[in-house]
Design an enzyme around this catalytic site. Structure first.
Site, short mmCIF file in Angstrom:
data_model
loop_
_atom_site.label_atom_id
_atom_site.label_comp_id
_atom_site.label_asym_id
_atom_site.label_seq_id
_atom_site.Cartn_x
_atom_site.Cartn_y
_atom_site.Cartn_z
N HIS A 239 -0.64 -9.22 36.48
CA HIS A 239 0.42 -10.16 37.11
C HIS A 239 -0.26 -11.76 36.59
CE1 HIS A 239 2.41 -7.36 39.74
NE2 HIS A 239 1.21 -6.87 40.19
O1 RIB Z 1 0.61 -9.58 43.79
C1 RIB Z 1 -0.38 -9.71 42.59
C2 RIB Z 1 -1.14 -10.80 43.21
O2 RIB Z 1 -2.04 -10.51 44.09
C3 RIB Z 1 -2.33 -11.02 41.96
O3 RIB Z 1 -2.78 -12.29 41.76
C4 RIB Z 1 -3.41 -10.18 42.45
O4 RIB Z 1 -4.46 -10.73 41.91
C5 RIB Z 1 -3.28 -10.46 43.85
O5 RIB Z 1 -4.06 -11.57 44.19
#
Ligand code: RIB
Ligand code: CA
Length: 310
Positions: A239
């Site tokens: 992500h």
């Molecule tokens: O949902 C994904 C996010 O939540 C990313 O930033 C991961 O590192 C967690 O922080």
């Protein structure tokens, strides 16, 4: 470009930070601020220092941020990122400490004294940024844009409709979404379109660098989690990498400027980002919401990162 990275490292945060370190200089990366999210803020701070230690970039200062969301109890995600926050991928021990001042103080001072606007790359819950804007609203004029990983249009990963970063601190997200600051949203809609397949990880390892080995560990580390493996059998999303990869090459993703608001009251849908993709509400379009990615480009940038950082 002048950049500050706000993060809760976090395995995918680590990938995002390495991308930034490979492509931007110490003059461009003004600092890293940490926030509670995936892990408690002290664990995240240590991980930010470990990542800089690995990359030989200890000149970049790290500032520890908020340990709790603005109004709620902290919810962490050790079950995803491990109790050390990096799923025990072997980054070195840090040889320096975080700076004495806190994240919000650093953000306020740096923005107020900067003679150019600063981009914020936000990789975790928005607590630091929400507190900054709430307590020091004049700093908004010195923010070039906020590129953040969070939310999703009608999809969630911690509840049926809420993504983790927004869910942890919906009040902070509400402050940021209504701030008027230029916002670029990398939500689950786009981050789920780029998967760390075996082939892509092998390409990264084939670069032969230490960084390549660490990246392979980070990218493959979520596959040990049953629920993740069921949803993503061929590899997992990464992500946060979208945020800094977009700063490297803004053709990485495309999207639309739409209205995005966040639920802060309902028990059932708390933390949901309501993305008005068809402009039904008539509310002000406040976010550049990304919905398409050149996924090959993302992994080329990650592979390049492995070549550039030894
Ligand atoms: O949902 C994904 C996010 O939540 C990313 O930033 C991961 O590192 C967690 O922080
Ligand atoms: Ca994160």
């Amino acid at each position: 470009m002048k950049l500050i990275i706000d993060t809760d490292p976090g395995t995918d945060d680590a990938v995002a930070i390495l991308i930034a370190l490979a492509h931007f200089t110490n003059d461009e990366i003004l600092g890293i601020t940490t926030v509670a999210g995936n892990v408690k803020v002290d664990v995240g701070t240590r991980n930010a220092l470990r990542i800089l230690e690995h990359a030989g970039r200890n000149e970049i200062p790290v500032f520890e941020g908020e340990a709790e969301p603005l109004e709620r109890e902290l919810e962490t995600a050790e079950w995803v990122h491990g109790t050390d926050g990096l799923n025990f991928v072997p980054f070195p021990e840090p040889s320096k400490e975080a700076e004495g001042s806190g994240a919000v103080e650093f953000l306020r001072d740096t923005l107020e004294n900067s003679d150019e606007r600063i981009t914020l790359a936000v990789l975790g819950p928005m607590t630091n940024i929400g507190k900054l804007i709430r307590d020091f609203p004049n700093t908004k004029n010195k923010i070039e844009k906020i590129v953040f990983m969070g939310g999703g249009a009608g999809m969630g990963n911690h509840t049926p409709v809420a993504e983790f970063n927004i869910l942890v601190d919906p009040e902070a997200a509400d402050i940021v979404l209504s701030s008027g600051v230029p916002l670029v949203m990398m939500g689950l809609d786009v981050t789920h379109q780029a998967i760390s397949t075996k082939e892509r990880i092998e390409r990264i390892v084939a670069t032969g660098s230490e960084t390549g080995k660490l990246l392979s560990g980070l990218l493959g580390s979520l596959l040990d989690i049953e629920i993740v493996k069921q949803k993503f059998p061929d590899g997992t999303p990464v992500h946060d990498a979208f945020v800094t990869a977009y700063l490297v090459d803004n053709t990485l993703t495309t999207g639309e400027v739409v209205n995005v608001e966040v639920e802060t009251e309902s028990k059932l849908t708390i933390g949901q980002t309501v993305v008005d993709v068809n402009n039904i509400s008539g509310r002000h379009p406040n976010v550049h919401w990304m919905n398409k990615v050149d996924d090959e480009k993302l992994f080329s940038i990650i592979t390049k990162t492995s070549e550039l950082l030894k």
